[in-house]
Design an enzyme around this catalytic site. Structure first.
Site, PDB file in Angstrom:
ATOM      1  CG  ASP A  72      -1.911   0.912   1.397  1.00 59.47           C
ATOM      2  OD1 ASP A  72      -2.631   1.552   0.507  1.00 59.47           O
ATOM      3  OD2 ASP A  72      -1.368   2.054   2.342  1.00 59.47           O
ATOM      4  CG  ASP A  90      -6.843  -6.566   0.944  1.00 58.61           C
ATOM      5  OD1 ASP A  90      -6.742  -5.330   0.591  1.00 58.61           O
ATOM      6  OD2 ASP A  90      -7.428  -7.163   1.887  1.00 58.61           O
ATOM      7  CD  GLU A  96      -3.159  -2.284  -1.026  1.00 56.44           C
ATOM      8  OE1 GLU A  96      -3.474  -1.112  -0.983  1.00 56.44           O
ATOM      9  OE2 GLU A  96      -3.640  -2.831   0.076  1.00 56.44           O
TER      10      GLU A  96
END
Length: 237
Positions: free
Chosen positions: A52, A121, A124
């Site tokens: 991130d 997710d 990332e």
């Protein structure tokens, strides 16, 4: 053993990255649900945390360098569109990550391989794996290459950021229909509640979604419904 090598090689081909440490990409593709009840299984949440930050920095640098006449406020809004969960989900679908992620059978049966949050997710986590394995410069090249279309559409105001509104526009184009978002259940500790939602028309379920807020789970359900409608349209005879 051969199967494990095969799925890693398949992902490397899609990403156009050859990992020196294959364990990194395996971890990036492992959801936390897969680790439940299994000993010594690493999953991708720590990589997601790092990815991130790497993504935010790379996109910020790129926008700062390439759009010199844009003010800070506008660049901040554009960056938010580029790195949002919806855009990450789009990247994940392009890479076909859903079929490679290791997850529990229960998570899979409830639509985990199409779940926006899980796929986003994972993107990332993969970014972090590239960064750790190949260094920042390679990670930056990797990000800009894979996000170039998203960046362009964001700068041209062509990104859909609200799936609920988009679903409503499509379903009501020929007249009013009643769209209902139903909270099915929630679980997890109070500080990390996970919500499960269905979006329905006339009691017919169009999509399901999860999220760590009711709003997020509704957006995920709308996104799932849009994906199904798109799939049906593409395969209509």
């Amino acid at each position: 053993m051969g199967e494990k090598v095969s799925y890693v090689e398949d992902v490397e081909k899609k990403l156009n990255v050859c990992f020196k440490d294959k364990e990194l990409i395996k971890i990036a593709l492992t959801h936390s649900s897969y680790a439940n009840g299994r000993k010594n299984i690493k999953f991708n949440e720590r990589l997601e945390f790092l990815g991130d930050s790497v993504l935010q920095l790379c996109i910020s640098e790129y926008l700062f360098t390439m759009y010199k006449n844009k003010p800070e406020g506008e660049l901040t809004k554009k960056r938010a569109l580029i790195v949002c969960e919806n855009s990450l989900y789009e990247i994940a679908k392009k890479w076909e990550l859903g079929k490679y992620i290791k997850m529990s059978r229960g998570e899979e049966l409830t639509g985990g391989r199409e779940r926006t949050s899980i796929l986003a997710d994972c993107v990332e986590a993969i970014i972090a794996a590239v960064h750790v394995d190949c260094g920042y410069e390679k990670a930056r090249e990797f990000i800009i290459y894979n996000f170039k279309d998203v960046i362009q559409r964001a700068m041209e105001n062509r990104i859909v950021s609200d799936y609920k509104t988009r679903l409503q526009e499509i379903l009501q184009k020929d007249g009013d229909v009643s769209i209902e978002y139903v909270l099915i259940k929630y679980d997890g500790p109070p500080h990390r509640r996970k919500f499960y939602t269905e979006v329905c028309i006339d009691k017919n379920i169009l999509g399901t979604g999860t999220g760590y807020s009711k709003k997020e789970s509704e957006q995920d359900a709308a996104h799932n419904a849009l994906s199904k409608l798109s799939f049906r349209a593409e395969n209509r005879v």
